[in-house]
Design a protein around this motif. Sequence first.
Motif, mmCIF file in Angstrom:
data_model
loop_
_atom_site.group_PDB
_atom_site.id
_atom_site.type_symbol
_atom_site.label_atom_id
_atom_site.label_comp_id
_atom_site.label_asym_id
_atom_site.label_seq_id
_atom_site.Cartn_x
_atom_site.Cartn_y
_atom_site.Cartn_z
ATOM 1 N N VAL A 162 0.836 -1.204 0.000
ATOM 2 C CA VAL A 162 0.000 0.000 0.000
ATOM 3 C C VAL A 162 0.868 1.250 0.000
ATOM 4 O O VAL A 162 0.675 2.179 -0.807
ATOM 5 N N ILE A 163 1.846 1.295 0.903
ATOM 6 C CA ILE A 163 2.693 2.484 1.043
ATOM 7 C C ILE A 163 3.500 2.725 -0.230
ATOM 8 O O ILE A 163 3.593 3.853 -0.732
ATOM 9 N N MET A 164 4.111 1.674 -0.772
ATOM 10 C CA MET A 164 4.929 1.834 -1.969
ATOM 11 C C MET A 164 4.075 2.258 -3.163
ATOM 12 O O MET A 164 4.460 3.147 -3.934
ATOM 13 N N ALA A 165 2.892 1.648 -3.314
ATOM 14 C CA ALA A 165 2.041 1.962 -4.463
ATOM 15 C C ALA A 165 1.504 3.380 -4.410
ATOM 16 O O ALA A 165 1.226 3.979 -5.464
ATOM 17 N N LEU A 166 1.359 3.942 -3.229
ATOM 18 C CA LEU A 166 0.876 5.312 -3.127
ATOM 19 C C LEU A 166 1.895 6.324 -3.654
ATOM 20 O O LEU A 166 1.544 7.485 -3.886
ATOM 21 N N LEU A 224 3.063 6.027 -6.545
ATOM 22 C CA LEU A 224 2.660 6.117 -7.940
ATOM 23 C C LEU A 224 1.402 6.966 -8.075
ATOM 24 O O LEU A 224 0.486 6.867 -7.254
ATOM 25 N N ASN A 225 1.323 7.774 -9.110
ATOM 26 C CA ASN A 225 0.116 8.565 -9.339
ATOM 27 C C ASN A 225 -1.114 7.688 -9.529
ATOM 28 O O ASN A 225 -2.230 8.073 -9.172
ATOM 29 N N SER A 226 -0.906 6.500 -10.073
ATOM 30 C CA SER A 226 -2.030 5.581 -10.282
ATOM 31 C C SER A 226 -2.507 4.944 -8.994
ATOM 32 O O SER A 226 -3.646 4.457 -8.919
ATOM 33 N N GLY A 227 -1.648 4.906 -7.968
ATOM 34 C CA GLY A 227 -2.030 4.316 -6.694
ATOM 35 C C GLY A 227 -2.096 2.800 -6.752
ATOM 36 O O GLY A 227 -1.363 2.149 -7.500
ATOM 37 N N PHE A 228 -3.021 2.219 -5.962
ATOM 38 C CA PHE A 228 -3.141 0.755 -5.945
ATOM 39 C C PHE A 228 -4.576 0.339 -6.250
ATOM 40 O O PHE A 228 -5.537 1.088 -6.046
ATOM 41 N N ALA A 247 -8.680 -3.492 1.518
ATOM 42 C CA ALA A 247 -8.042 -2.310 2.100
ATOM 43 C C ALA A 247 -9.032 -1.393 2.791
ATOM 44 O O ALA A 247 -8.723 -0.794 3.830
ATOM 45 N N LEU A 248 -10.243 -1.261 2.241
ATOM 46 C CA LEU A 248 -11.244 -0.388 2.863
ATOM 47 C C LEU A 248 -11.633 -0.908 4.236
ATOM 48 O O LEU A 248 -11.774 -0.132 5.197
ATOM 49 N N ASP A 249 -11.800 -2.220 4.342
ATOM 50 C CA ASP A 249 -12.136 -2.814 5.645
ATOM 51 C C ASP A 249 -10.949 -2.756 6.599
ATOM 52 O O ASP A 249 -11.095 -2.481 7.786
ATOM 53 N N TYR A 250 -9.752 -3.015 6.072
ATOM 54 C CA TYR A 250 -8.555 -3.099 6.909
ATOM 55 C C TYR A 250 -8.248 -1.758 7.578
ATOM 56 O O TYR A 250 -7.974 -1.687 8.772
ATOM 57 N N TYR A 251 -8.296 -0.685 6.789
ATOM 58 C CA TYR A 251 -7.938 0.629 7.322
ATOM 59 C C TYR A 251 -9.128 1.375 7.919
ATOM 60 O O TYR A 251 -8.941 2.282 8.739
ATOM 61 N N GLY A 252 -10.330 1.007 7.521
ATOM 62 C CA GLY A 252 -11.540 1.576 8.130
ATOM 63 C C GLY A 252 -11.559 3.086 8.152
ATOM 64 O O GLY A 252 -11.359 3.767 7.139
ATOM 65 N N ALA A 253 -11.779 3.634 9.359
ATOM 66 C CA ALA A 253 -11.945 5.079 9.531
ATOM 67 C C ALA A 253 -10.699 5.863 9.126
ATOM 68 O O ALA A 253 -10.806 7.006 8.670
ATOM 69 N N THR A 254 -9.515 5.259 9.269
ATOM 70 C CA THR A 254 -8.280 5.960 8.898
ATOM 71 C C THR A 254 -8.287 6.337 7.427
ATOM 72 O O THR A 254 -8.022 7.495 7.049
ATOM 73 N N LEU A 255 -8.626 5.384 6.566
ATOM 74 C CA LEU A 255 -8.670 5.654 5.137
ATOM 75 C C LEU A 255 -9.857 6.555 4.791
ATOM 76 O O LEU A 255 -9.747 7.459 3.954
ATOM 77 N N GLU A 256 -10.976 6.337 5.445
ATOM 78 C CA GLU A 256 -12.156 7.183 5.208
ATOM 79 C C GLU A 256 -11.837 8.649 5.499
ATOM 80 O O GLU A 256 -12.240 9.546 4.751
ATOM 81 N N ASN A 257 -11.122 8.896 6.598
ATOM 82 C CA ASN A 257 -10.773 10.275 6.962
ATOM 83 C C ASN A 257 -9.822 10.902 5.947
ATOM 84 O O ASN A 257 -9.934 12.089 5.626
ATOM 85 N N LEU A 258 -8.868 10.110 5.453
ATOM 86 C CA LEU A 258 -7.932 10.628 4.459
ATOM 87 C C LEU A 258 -8.655 10.989 3.162
ATOM 88 O O LEU A 258 -8.331 11.981 2.501
ATOM 89 N N ALA A 299 -12.776 4.254 -9.639
ATOM 90 C CA ALA A 299 -12.713 3.077 -10.531
ATOM 91 C C ALA A 299 -11.898 1.945 -9.925
ATOM 92 O O ALA A 299 -11.083 1.309 -10.597
ATOM 93 N N GLY A 300 -12.107 1.703 -8.634
ATOM 94 C CA GLY A 300 -11.418 0.601 -7.972
ATOM 95 C C GLY A 300 -9.995 0.886 -7.573
ATOM 96 O O GLY A 300 -9.282 -0.019 -7.114
ATOM 97 N N MET A 301 -9.533 2.131 -7.743
ATOM 98 C CA MET A 301 -8.171 2.513 -7.396
ATOM 99 C C MET A 301 -8.182 3.478 -6.209
ATOM 100 O O MET A 301 -9.109 4.277 -6.044
#
Length: 376
Positions: free
Chosen positions: A311-315, A317-321, A334-345, A355-357
């Motif tokens: 996750v960290i390395m792919a971020l 890239l402009n395309s992300g993961f 990833a959405l379940d794993y990071y939960g509120a942390t990713l939602e807040n970001l 589109a799934g990225m």
Amino acid sequence: MTSSLYIHIPFCSAKCSYCSFNSYAGLEGLQSRYVECLCAEMENVASSGGVESLKTVFLGGGTPSVLPGDLSGKIITTYRNCFSAMQDVEISMEINPGTVDMAKLDFLHVAGVNRISFGVQSFIDKELRSIGRIHTAEEAVVAVSMAGNAGYENVSLDLMYGLPGQTTASWHQSLETAISLGVKHLSLYQLTVEEGTPLQQMMYGGTIQLPGEDELAAMDNITRKLTDSAGLRQYEISNYAKTGYQCRHNITYWENNEYLGVGAGAVSCVRRSRKRNIADPVEYCDRIEAGKSVVIEEENLDIEASFRETVIMALRLNSGFSLPGLTERYGINALDYYGATLENLIRDGFVEQHAGMIALTDRGRGFANLVMSELV
């Protein structure tokens, strides 16, 4: 399966003041012995299997171009004898503009090197002297021209901003000069003052002054403006390329795929096992010649640790993961794993989902280290 090979050449003509890489000046007498041992390690690695046809080969350092042509040729010949390769294999070499002439560039091209990364750093002589580079701006311009005459289509330049005494005007001049040379790829790095380097000592001693945050932000703006107008699209935090000229070898790292590393200090990562070779080139040779392992450190990552690292390395890239790609690779959403942390970001505009990225936004790239620290 592994399809990328990194070959480390630890020699250089002079150690730059900012450099913390595994490189050594003044060891010319070791070069022939080192190359013999390096080739022996390649043969040993190849005999153990597990390597599919190589898609990328990268000769880094140090300064690989300080090697005489016969030694460079021996390395490339040995890699070809040891490993199969795709027809369009990318073979990159890092080159200091002050270490090559037309004959050497021709030789390397015939030997199979098809991508050059020139470590220019600046097109301002005063700035080059401030960090201990051995070449001049004019030598860099000539080297790029010679590379074109030798038939290289895929040429990259490394430049640094935030150098001692650098101004927004001088950064604009360096970047404009680089673009005017018509290269297909630029790596643009902000200077990092590494622990224990001469540059750090000079900074603490007050003998140099580095640009402040406002100047660095202005340099970032110059970078965006000039690269966009030149058709050099950002595809990674520090890298810009014409379409089709992204560095395929480095993308292997950013996608956290498997790779082999040979040579002193080289790192391999295969089946979530990361191994690091002994750094000292003399000790490296001693071990190879004695039939001993050169691996001095091994880390075995569990599924979650490898997932987070991907996750960290792919971020970068402009395309992300890819969300479905990560789930397929690790069995983790990833959405379940990071939960509120990713939602807040996402809510705060640092990260976007499309589109799934999952990728950093323009705003997020300005705070990349902060965002990644939330997800590590």
